[in-house]
Design a protein around this motif. Structure first.
Motif, PDB file in Angstrom:
ATOM      1  N   VAL A   1     -31.677   9.274 -28.432  1.00  0.00           N
ATOM      2  CA  VAL A   1     -31.418   8.551 -29.673  1.00  0.00           C
ATOM      3  C   VAL A   1     -31.871   7.106 -29.520  1.00  0.00           C
ATOM      4  N   GLY A   2     -32.498   6.577 -30.546  1.00  0.00           N
ATOM      5  CA  GLY A   2     -32.823   5.159 -30.611  1.00  0.00           C
ATOM      6  C   GLY A   2     -31.906   4.498 -31.624  1.00  0.00           C
ATOM      7  N   VAL A   3     -31.388   3.329 -31.273  1.00  0.00           N
ATOM      8  CA  VAL A   3     -30.444   2.621 -32.146  1.00  0.00           C
ATOM      9  C   VAL A   3     -30.986   1.223 -32.429  1.00  0.00           C
ATOM     10  N   ALA A   4     -31.194   0.929 -33.701  1.00  0.00           N
ATOM     11  CA  ALA A   4     -31.642  -0.393 -34.132  1.00  0.00           C
ATOM     12  C   ALA A   4     -30.421  -1.223 -34.493  1.00  0.00           C
ATOM     13  N   ILE A   5     -30.297  -2.408 -33.886  1.00  0.00           N
ATOM     14  CA  ILE A   5     -29.118  -3.243 -34.116  1.00  0.00           C
ATOM     15  C   ILE A   5     -29.551  -4.640 -34.579  1.00  0.00           C
ATOM     16  N   PRO A   6     -28.683  -5.316 -35.342  1.00  0.00           N
ATOM     17  CA  PRO A   6     -29.019  -6.663 -35.839  1.00  0.00           C
ATOM     18  C   PRO A   6     -28.804  -7.724 -34.768  1.00  0.00           C
ATOM     19  N   SER A   7     -29.617  -7.676 -33.743  1.00  0.00           N
ATOM     20  CA  SER A   7     -29.447  -8.552 -32.589  1.00  0.00           C
ATOM     21  C   SER A   7     -30.779  -8.717 -31.888  1.00  0.00           C
ATOM     22  N   ILE A   8     -30.974  -9.880 -31.275  1.00  0.00           N
ATOM     23  CA  ILE A   8     -32.056 -10.010 -30.302  1.00  0.00           C
ATOM     24  C   ILE A   8     -31.684  -9.132 -29.113  1.00  0.00           C
ATOM     25  N   VAL A   9     -32.614  -8.295 -28.669  1.00  0.00           N
ATOM     26  CA  VAL A   9     -32.342  -7.360 -27.580  1.00  0.00           C
ATOM     27  C   VAL A   9     -33.341  -7.609 -26.459  1.00  0.00           C
ATOM     28  N   GLN A  10     -32.818  -7.916 -25.287  1.00  0.00           N
ATOM     29  CA  GLN A  10     -33.665  -8.175 -24.126  1.00  0.00           C
ATOM     30  C   GLN A  10     -33.289  -7.205 -23.019  1.00  0.00           C
ATOM     31  N   ARG A  11     -34.166  -6.227 -22.771  1.00  0.00           N
ATOM     32  CA  ARG A  11     -33.921  -5.193 -21.765  1.00  0.00           C
ATOM     33  C   ARG A  11     -32.546  -4.554 -21.933  1.00  0.00           C
ATOM     34  N   GLY A  12     -32.224  -4.235 -23.179  1.00  0.00           N
ATOM     35  CA  GLY A  12     -30.986  -3.532 -23.476  1.00  0.00           C
ATOM     36  C   GLY A  12     -29.783  -4.415 -23.689  1.00  0.00           C
ATOM     37  N   VAL A  13     -29.905  -5.715 -23.439  1.00  0.00           N
ATOM     38  CA  VAL A  13     -28.779  -6.652 -23.564  1.00  0.00           C
ATOM     39  C   VAL A  13     -28.889  -7.417 -24.885  1.00  0.00           C
ATOM     40  N   ALA A  14     -27.790  -7.473 -25.633  1.00  0.00           N
ATOM     41  CA  ALA A  14     -27.762  -8.207 -26.900  1.00  0.00           C
ATOM     42  C   ALA A  14     -27.650  -9.703 -26.624  1.00  0.00           C
ATOM     43  N   ARG A  15     -28.533 -10.487 -27.230  1.00  0.00           N
ATOM     44  CA  ARG A  15     -28.524 -11.935 -27.048  1.00  0.00           C
ATOM     45  C   ARG A  15     -28.054 -12.670 -28.298  1.00  0.00           C
ATOM     46  N   SER A  16     -27.756 -11.951 -29.353  1.00  0.00           N
ATOM     47  CA  SER A  16     -27.215 -12.539 -30.583  1.00  0.00           C
ATOM     48  C   SER A  16     -26.430 -11.449 -31.295  1.00  0.00           C
ATOM     49  N   ALA A  17     -25.721 -11.820 -32.347  1.00  0.00           N
ATOM     50  CA  ALA A  17     -24.938 -10.838 -33.102  1.00  0.00           C
ATOM     51  C   ALA A  17     -24.865 -11.263 -34.561  1.00  0.00           C
ATOM     52  N   ALA A  18     -25.499 -10.478 -35.422  1.00  0.00           N
ATOM     53  CA  ALA A  18     -25.424 -10.724 -36.866  1.00  0.00           C
ATOM     54  C   ALA A  18     -24.651  -9.564 -37.490  1.00  0.00           C
ATOM     55  N   ASN A  19     -23.621  -9.887 -38.248  1.00  0.00           N
ATOM     56  CA  ASN A  19     -22.758  -8.871 -38.879  1.00  0.00           C
ATOM     57  C   ASN A  19     -22.047  -8.000 -37.847  1.00  0.00           C
ATOM     58  N   MET A  20     -21.894  -8.521 -36.627  1.00  0.00           N
ATOM     59  CA  MET A  20     -21.159  -7.812 -35.594  1.00  0.00           C
ATOM     60  C   MET A  20     -20.257  -8.810 -34.878  1.00  0.00           C
ATOM     61  N   ASP A  21     -19.300  -8.278 -34.136  1.00  0.00           N
ATOM     62  CA  ASP A  21     -18.382  -9.122 -33.389  1.00  0.00           C
ATOM     63  C   ASP A  21     -19.137  -9.892 -32.302  1.00  0.00           C
ATOM     64  N   ASP A  22     -18.700 -11.132 -32.056  1.00  0.00           N
ATOM     65  CA  ASP A  22     -19.385 -11.967 -31.067  1.00  0.00           C
ATOM     66  C   ASP A  22     -19.310 -11.400 -29.645  1.00  0.00           C
ATOM     67  N   SER A  23     -18.409 -10.445 -29.430  1.00  0.00           N
ATOM     68  CA  SER A  23     -18.309  -9.840 -28.097  1.00  0.00           C
ATOM     69  C   SER A  23     -19.572  -9.054 -27.737  1.00  0.00           C
ATOM     70  N   TRP A  24     -20.437  -8.785 -28.727  1.00  0.00           N
ATOM     71  CA  TRP A  24     -21.704  -8.129 -28.446  1.00  0.00           C
ATOM     72  C   TRP A  24     -22.628  -9.026 -27.620  1.00  0.00           C
ATOM     73  N   ILE A  25     -22.516 -10.324 -27.805  1.00  0.00           N
ATOM     74  CA  ILE A  25     -23.452 -11.238 -27.148  1.00  0.00           C
ATOM     75  C   ILE A  25     -23.276 -11.164 -25.637  1.00  0.00           C
ATOM     76  N   GLY A  26     -24.343 -10.845 -24.936  1.00  0.00           N
ATOM     77  CA  GLY A  26     -24.298 -10.689 -23.484  1.00  0.00           C
ATOM     78  C   GLY A  26     -23.966  -9.283 -23.029  1.00  0.00           C
ATOM     79  N   LEU A  27     -23.610  -8.390 -23.960  1.00  0.00           N
ATOM     80  CA  LEU A  27     -23.270  -7.022 -23.597  1.00  0.00           C
ATOM     81  C   LEU A  27     -24.535  -6.207 -23.329  1.00  0.00           C
ATOM     82  N   ASP A  28     -24.525  -5.440 -22.255  1.00  0.00           N
ATOM     83  CA  ASP A  28     -25.602  -4.490 -21.994  1.00  0.00           C
ATOM     84  C   ASP A  28     -25.361  -3.290 -22.911  1.00  0.00           C
ATOM     85  N   VAL A  29     -25.846  -3.414 -24.145  1.00  0.00           N
ATOM     86  CA  VAL A  29     -25.567  -2.412 -25.176  1.00  0.00           C
ATOM     87  C   VAL A  29     -26.157  -1.063 -24.787  1.00  0.00           C
TER      88      VAL A  29
END
Length: 302
Positions: A78-106
């Motif tokens: 499955v591929g998942v498109a998220i409203p975030s800058i994604v760098q090697r699987g890690v979220a570097r921003s969070a739009a319309n999502m909780d700030d706990s996403w930032i820095g998470l290896d999504v």
């Protein structure tokens, strides 16, 4: 007369794509032979708060629904498109999502939660991939820039069919302000701009983007693409510019494309992450044309 043997239909090339939006999660099993959902796009409401756990729960429900459509042809990734800058699987921003996403290896988090090999990418990148492969950019070579004009300005840069990830052109400066605060579709509505006034804003923005990147094609997407006759004829650029052809399924299709890029030989059944070989990096092609990135020292417009 001897009839020629019937040509067997191509085996479906099935992958799951999901687009995580501020209002809805959209998902489908996509046949990448044609870039179309096998049975439509399903929608589930985006959970309030947008925490990682809540998002994973909705993704699980959506994937279960999709896999039940035809258990004999269940995709393996499955591929998942998220409203975030994604760098090697890690979220570097969070739009319309909780700030706990930032820095998470999504990517690793979803692998563990979903029980299905998963990859993640930026939502604008996903839509751009789909448009370049199946939409207005189909069979176009060189540098293709896809801009989505909506609440902000989403952007995706495709070079000879390969994605340059996280190309955040909505944050370029125009007259001391972010471009998306002046040239997005919502900015036009908020300021009550007519099409002539809005076209002038768009011209200023696109002229600068053209100078920076020298693309071979610009594609304008988002809901405003349906009104392209109101503004495209008023623009004057060296670069050919076209409205997007795909509708709201673009992000879903692009997410499925990225799943295939990460898992070129999937197992057609649910699998643990240990059984798969991972390719989590998206890289600029080594033969990127010299025009790409030229003039980035002039990225601000004053």
């Amino acid at each position: 007369m001897v009839k020629p043997p019937a040509t067997a239909a191509a085996e479906p090339d099935l992958w799951i794509g999901i687009d995580v939006g501020g209002t809805w999660f959209k998902g489908a099993v996509i046949n990448l032979n044609s870039g179309t959902p096998i049975s439509g796009v399903r929608h589930l409401a985006t959970p309030s708060g947008g925490t990682a756990g809540a998002v994973a729960n909705v993704l699980n429900r959506l994937i279960d629904d999709l896999c039940s459509e035809d258990p004999a042809q269940t995709p393996g990734a499955v591929g998942v498109a998220i409203p975030s800058i994604v760098q090697r699987g890690v979220a570097r921003s969070a739009a319309n999502m909780d700030d706990s996403w930032i820095g998470l290896d999504v990517q690793s988090y979803l692998r563990a939660r979903l029980g299905l090999p998963a990859c993640v990418l930026n939502d604008a990148d996903a839509a751009g991939l789909a448009e370049a492969r199946y939409g207005a950019g189909q069979d176009k070579h060189g540098v293709v820039l896809v801009l989505t004009l909506g609440t902000g300005i989403g952007s995706a840069l495709i070079v000879d069919g390969r994605l340059v990830p996280n190309f955040e052109l909505g944050h370029l400066q125009i007259d001391g302000s972010k471009a998306e605060s002046r040239a997005s579709a919502v900015a036009r509505e908020k300021e009550g701009l007519n099409w002539v006034e809005y076209s002038a804003r768009l011209q200023r923005y696109l002229s600068h983007v053209e100078f920076l990147l020298s693309p071979d094609l610009i594609i304008i997407g988002g809901g405003i693409s349906a009104c392209s006759d109101e503004y495209l004829p008023r623009l004057s650029l060296r670069t050919p510019i076209m409205p997007a052809r795909l509708e709201n399924s673009a992000g879903v299709v692009g997410a499925a494309l990225q799943a295939k890029a990460n898992f070129p030989a999937p197992t057609r059944s649910k699998a643990t992450s240990e059984s798969m070989t991972w390719n989590t990096s998206l890289q600029v092609p080594p033969d990127t044309p010299a025009g790409v990135g030229r003039g980035l020292g002039h990225a601000g417009i004053r």
